[in-house]
Design a protein around this motif. Sequence first.
Motif, PDB file in Angstrom:
ATOM      1  N   ARG A  78     -12.091  11.666   7.998  1.00 20.74           N
ATOM      2  CA  ARG A  78     -12.870  10.584   8.604  1.00 20.74           C
ATOM      3  C   ARG A  78     -13.365  10.984   9.991  1.00 20.74           C
ATOM      4  O   ARG A  78     -12.983  12.002  10.562  1.00 20.74           O
ATOM      5  CB  ARG A  78     -12.028   9.315   8.691  1.00 20.74           C
ATOM      6  N   GLY A  93     -17.175   9.577   3.336  1.00 18.40           N
ATOM      7  CA  GLY A  93     -17.909   9.057   2.190  1.00 18.40           C
ATOM      8  C   GLY A  93     -18.748   7.840   2.519  1.00 18.40           C
ATOM      9  O   GLY A  93     -19.667   7.495   1.768  1.00 18.40           O
ATOM     10  N   ALA A  94     -18.436   7.159   3.629  1.00 23.67           N
ATOM     11  CA  ALA A  94     -19.188   5.973   4.021  1.00 23.67           C
ATOM     12  C   ALA A  94     -20.322   6.287   4.985  1.00 23.67           C
ATOM     13  O   ALA A  94     -21.090   5.395   5.350  1.00 23.67           O
ATOM     14  CB  ALA A  94     -18.251   4.948   4.667  1.00 23.67           C
ATOM     15  N   PRO A 179     -13.524  13.464  -3.122  1.00 22.40           N
ATOM     16  CA  PRO A 179     -12.788  12.243  -3.466  1.00 22.40           C
ATOM     17  C   PRO A 179     -11.888  11.724  -2.358  1.00 22.40           C
ATOM     18  O   PRO A 179     -11.600  10.539  -2.283  1.00 22.40           O
ATOM     19  CB  PRO A 179     -11.954  12.660  -4.688  1.00 22.40           C
ATOM     20  N   GLN A 182     -13.014   8.779   1.227  1.00 22.88           N
ATOM     21  CA  GLN A 182     -13.793   7.649   0.758  1.00 22.88           C
ATOM     22  C   GLN A 182     -13.240   6.355   1.341  1.00 22.88           C
ATOM     23  O   GLN A 182     -12.170   6.326   1.933  1.00 22.88           O
ATOM     24  CB  GLN A 182     -13.782   7.589  -0.774  1.00 22.88           C
ATOM     25  N   GLU A 184     -14.244   2.281   3.223  1.00 16.53           N
ATOM     26  CA  GLU A 184     -15.169   1.565   4.084  1.00 16.53           C
ATOM     27  C   GLU A 184     -14.748   1.704   5.535  1.00 16.53           C
ATOM     28  O   GLU A 184     -13.591   1.998   5.843  1.00 16.53           O
ATOM     29  CB  GLU A 184     -15.224   0.083   3.693  1.00 16.53           C
TER      30      GLU A 184
END
Length: 210
Positions: A78, A93-94, A179, A182, A184
């Motif tokens: 992240r 991923g966001a 994977p 990911q 939010e």
Amino acid sequence: MTSSEPPAEPTYADRVFRSPAAMAGGGLLIAIIAWIVVDALIRGEGRTPWLALAAALFAVPLIVAFTFRPAVYVNDERLRIRNPFRTVTVPWGAVADVRAGYSSELLTRSGAKYQLWAIPVSLRQRKRAARRQMQRATDDPHGRTSVSADVSDDEARMAPADRTIAELRATAERLGAKPGPQGEESSRWAVELLAPLATGAVLLLVLVAL
């Protein structure tokens, strides 16, 4: 008895992006405020020392918020954006895009947009980098135009903010489809700064009103 589980991948510390110029300016401002408060405590009379303390309680968190606090922490899972009064955590991923116009911004797939205070855009540095590219492109001992030497190192001669944004964008493209990173985005307010800031503001208003 041997374990069939694969060895865990090593965990590396976050990479941190900050603005050294902002931190230097913040340190100078806090030093000036400390000098004023000490002088007020030693020489001040009446309410002057209390006014100086209340003003410092209000000003120091404000200075810290805009100079020392902004940072961007990056790892393989992240990107964590620490802005003056809020911290936002965004899995790769966001991330929809990372861009730099007049300011550095991160856009998420949910439509949210967050400024990256720790990576300020300098138009002066951007113009200087553009002039260097133009000079290198036309630099030829025989007066001819040469562009082949600049193809491989264009990124190295970008403005620092643009280079950092390009690196973050490449990281988002590389890790966004995996994977692991990911989910939010999430955010929280910097209560540790907002509380003393509000307290200092109230005390300052009360002392001025008396």
